[in-house]
Write a protein that holds these residues in place. Structure first.
Motif, PDB file in Angstrom:
ATOM      1  N   SER A   1      -4.755   5.587   3.101  1.00 34.21           N
ATOM      2  CA  SER A   1      -3.852   5.559   1.981  1.00 34.21           C
ATOM      3  C   SER A   1      -4.096   4.635   0.745  1.00 34.21           C
ATOM      4  N   GLN A   2      -4.996   3.663   0.905  1.00 30.84           N
ATOM      5  CA  GLN A   2      -5.515   3.138  -0.223  1.00 30.84           C
ATOM      6  C   GLN A   2      -6.405   3.682  -1.107  1.00 30.84           C
TER       7      GLN A   2
ATOM      8  N   LEU B   1      -2.438  14.930   7.962  1.00 31.65           N
ATOM      9  CA  LEU B   1      -1.730  13.846   7.582  1.00 31.65           C
ATOM     10  C   LEU B   1      -2.619  12.570   7.536  1.00 31.65           C
ATOM     11  N   LEU B   2      -2.298  11.407   6.739  1.00 30.48           N
ATOM     12  CA  LEU B   2      -3.299  10.312   6.593  1.00 30.48           C
ATOM     13  C   LEU B   2      -3.552   9.666   7.915  1.00 30.48           C
TER      14      LEU B   2
ATOM     15  N   LEU C   1       0.905  -1.176   0.031  1.00 31.54           N
ATOM     16  CA  LEU C   1       0.033  -0.089  -0.042  1.00 31.54           C
ATOM     17  C   LEU C   1       0.789   1.354   0.105  1.00 31.54           C
ATOM     18  N   ASN C   2       1.902   1.280   0.775  1.00 35.09           N
ATOM     19  CA  ASN C   2       2.946   2.147   0.942  1.00 35.09           C
ATOM     20  C   ASN C   2       3.393   2.604  -0.696  1.00 35.09           C
ATOM     21  N   GLN C   3       4.149   1.651  -1.127  1.00 29.88           N
ATOM     22  CA  GLN C   3       4.593   1.918  -2.593  1.00 29.88           C
ATOM     23  C   GLN C   3       3.434   2.070  -3.409  1.00 29.88           C
ATOM     24  N   SER C   4       2.197   1.576  -3.381  1.00 34.20           N
ATOM     25  CA  SER C   4       1.166   1.916  -4.119  1.00 34.20           C
ATOM     26  C   SER C   4       0.782   3.423  -4.226  1.00 34.20           C
ATOM     27  N   HIS C   5       0.796   3.890  -3.028  1.00 32.81           N
ATOM     28  CA  HIS C   5       0.579   5.446  -2.897  1.00 32.81           C
ATOM     29  C   HIS C   5       1.376   6.033  -3.293  1.00 32.81           C
ATOM     30  N   MET C   6       2.781   5.673  -3.331  1.00 34.52           N
ATOM     31  CA  MET C   6       3.988   6.782  -3.718  1.00 34.52           C
ATOM     32  C   MET C   6       4.048   6.537  -5.268  1.00 34.52           C
TER      33      MET C   6
END
Length: 254
Positions: free
Chosen positions: A236-237, A220-221, A151-156
């Protein structure tokens, strides 16, 4: 680099700028960097979901500090913008450059992103606002920390693509005078704004709230997650999904 012992007043900050820019005092530059260091941390926290199990926070802060140093060096007291405005754009640009250099969207990552996104949407449809990360992890057959990482990588990845579609991240371009832009530039900017408004207005309530709280209220998220009473990874998603929608629309006018 010595730490400042108290919060600087506007007058003291002005004196430091003069000491550095007009007298070349490196000590003044050091104090300015310490004072404005909070901008880097704030930008990184906004750009990057920060889970306990996975983050590159320190790496991005280091990149951001490079951008801040460059901003302090290049900023002119004659600029008709506040230093914070100039610095934020420069720091974001440095961080985005670093993020672009990473392999955020390998084929295997894309496959995981799709599976996790579909799982979240499935559980969200059944129990709005009650999705548990462990349920998603079980559904896709990954540990929770791996779900967070994806999810982190997808968000970035989606953030990078969205920023590219907007054409942001270049400090020098951002501070150009309006009269230096061509009629074509102005038209494209107008179309972009109209598209963003159109997409945001058409979003479901929760997605629209995430965008509003993030971009208009500057939260912030994690803070948004607390308000919506969902996990940060869920916010985030949602954010990542909306960025993709807006990017697809924006790319049609570029």
């Amino acid at each position: 680099m010595a730490e400042t012992k108290h919060k600087l007043t506007p007058e003291e900050i002005g004196q430091l700028w003069i000491a550095f820019k007009e007298q070349g005092e490196t000590g003044a530059k050091d104090e300015l960097l310490i004072h404005y260091g909070y901008l880097v941390k704030w930008i990184v926290r906004r750009m990057m979901p920060k889970y306990n199990d996975y983050n590159e926070y320190d790496d991005l802060v280091s990149c951001g500090m490079i951008g801040l140093i460059d901003a302090v060096d290049k900023f002119s007291l004659k600029h008709e913008v506040k230093f914070e405005t100039y610095a934020v754009t420069r720091v974001r640009g440095e961080i985005l450059d670093y993020m672009r250099s990473q392999d955020w969207a390998s084929p295997s990552l894309r496959k995981k992103i799709t599976a996790i996104t579909n799982a979240y949407e499935e559980f969200e449809a059944k129990n709005p606002g009650q999705v548990v990360d462990q349920e998603v992890a079980d559904k896709v057959g990954l540990p929770v920390d791996q779900v967070h990482k994806v999810l982190n990588q997808s968000h970035m990845f989606n953030l990078i693509n969205f920023e590219d579609a907007l054409g942001t991240g270049n400090a020098e371009a951002e501070i150009r005078a309006v009269d230096e832009k061509s009629p074509e530039d102005e038209l494209i900017e107008k179309e972009k704004k109209e598209i963003l408004v159109e997409v945001i207005d058409s979003l479901p309530e929760k997605e629209r709230m995430v965008i509003s709280l993030y971009y208009y209220d500057g939260l912030l998220l994690k803070e948004i997650a607390d308000i919506l009473q969902v996990t940060e990874s869920r916010v985030s998603q949602i954010h990542s999904k909306v960025l993709t929608k807006m990017r697809v629309k924006l790319e049609k006018v570029i």
